[in-house]
Design an enzyme around this catalytic site. Structure first.
Site, mmCIF file in Angstrom:
data_model
loop_
_atom_site.group_PDB
_atom_site.id
_atom_site.type_symbol
_atom_site.label_atom_id
_atom_site.label_comp_id
_atom_site.label_asym_id
_atom_site.label_seq_id
_atom_site.Cartn_x
_atom_site.Cartn_y
_atom_site.Cartn_z
ATOM 1 N N CYS A 202 0.188 3.746 2.249
ATOM 2 C CA CYS A 202 0.752 3.540 3.342
ATOM 3 C C CYS A 202 1.760 3.922 3.788
ATOM 4 O O CYS A 202 1.755 4.110 5.281
ATOM 5 C CB CYS A 202 0.204 1.697 3.989
ATOM 6 S SG CYS A 202 -1.622 1.038 4.010
ATOM 7 N N CYS B 184 0.854 -1.253 -0.052
ATOM 8 C CA CYS B 184 0.199 0.188 0.266
ATOM 9 C C CYS B 184 0.740 0.882 0.323
ATOM 10 O O CYS B 184 1.849 1.574 1.308
ATOM 11 C CB CYS B 184 -1.034 -0.184 0.702
ATOM 12 S SG CYS B 184 -1.449 1.294 1.649
#
Length: 327
Positions: free
Chosen positions: A82, A79
């Site tokens: 993230c 991700c």
């Protein structure tokens, strides 16, 4: 281990007031126990960011949340957002110096936790306060927004649940092996007896007794946040205690302009957790009514704002809508 959904200001039922009282008592007991053992429980700044999995969730999140708000960062290696968000949260965890604990959860390795929190996409950030879970934000967020959210979280945790955070010692070794200073015994507040009496009355279902106990606190300290919240919730519960929900809702549907019918239905809405429905119902009634009826509806709406808390965004939005309805 199943998380429970709640607003940042607490669920509107007996459990909400009980949870606040119990969490506050646990936090005070933990500090007192640390003092008796000759240490303040200080931790290293490195211990403010921890990795959590399904096996350690109860110990490291649910149990720790009775001492300090625990912020959950759901992330994954693949991700990209993230990788931008996580370092910001880690830096702020150290900067906030123990006012919250950051728990990082790899969703690929902890699918059950991801499902239990109902996460549809990452990054996703939640908090757990006194064992109760609430969503903070999902997706990329700017640092100013994150700071505002964290400020609100730690403020509510302290005012509603008595969670003042962890003691951080920059000289402590990671893992709690470093030196700690002796913690001072935390004296009971001047209104602890009355607040404990209110909690006991709530446990026993004595709403009249709870109301009196909270009123005793407020007579000495009109701005006491815990007593204001407790009184507003206890009075709400006392109002709905003898209601026939089916009859109340039927009357409200048949009489949209009846102030009393709409006020009663709004109380039921709020107790059932339908906060925005309760606010919208009364704001619509303000538009339909005039004179004493309108004033009664407005005053009840202000009382319901107290139940939820001025810092809740739903209250902020409803205040704006009420102003538009009135003027």
């Amino acid at each position: 281990m199943q998380p429970r959904n709640m607003s940042m200001s607490g669920v509107v039922d007996l459990a909400a007031v009980k949870a606040a009282q119990e969490a506050k008592a646990k936090a005070e007991q933990a500090r007192a126990e640390a003092a008796r053992q000759g240490g303040g429980g200080a931790i290293s700044p490195a211990d403010l960011v921890i990795d959590v999995d399904e096996a350690t969730f109860e110990r490291d999140v649910l149990q720790r949340s009775t001492e300090v708000p625990v912020v959950l960062d759901f992330w994954a290696e693949w991700c990209q957002p993230c990788k931008q968000l996580s370092p910001v949260l880690e830096r702020l965890a150290v900067e906030y110096n123990g006012r919250f604990l950051l728990a990082k959860i790899d969703v690929d390795a902890n699918q059950m936790l991801m499902q239990q929190f109902g996460i549809q996409g990452i990054p996703a950030v939640f908090a757990v306060v006194a064992g109760q879970a609430l969503p903070l934000f999902q997706g990329a967020a700017g640092e100013s927004q994150i700071r505002q959210t964290l400020d609100q979280l730690v403020s509510v945790a302290e005012q509603r649940f008595g969670l003042t955070g962890l003691t951080v010692d920059p000289d402590a070794e990671p893992g709690g092996g470093g030196p700690v200073e002796q913690a001072a015994e935390v004296p009971a507040g001047p209104h602890e007896t009355a607040l404990n009496a209110a909690a006991e009355a709530l446990d026993a279902g004595d709403l009249d007794g709870a109301v009196r106990a909270y009123q005793n606190v407020l007579s000495d300290d009109p701005a006491h946040p815990e007593a204001k919240l407790g009184l507003a919730q206890a009075e709400l519960l006392r109002r709905v205690q003898g209601m026939d929900p089916q009859r109340v809702r039927k009357e409200a549907a048949e009489k949209p302009g009846d102030a009393g019918a709409q006020i009663a239905a709004a109380d039921l809405d709020l107790v059932g957790g339908h906060v925005e429905d309760a606010f919208a119902r009364l704001i619509d009634t303000v538009r339909r009514t005039a004179g004493d009826d309108r004033d009664a509806v407005r005053l009840r709406l202000l009382e319901l704002f107290e139940v939820i808390g001025a810092d809740d965004p739903r209250v902020t939005a409803a205040r704006r809508a009420l102003a538009r309805a009135l003027f």
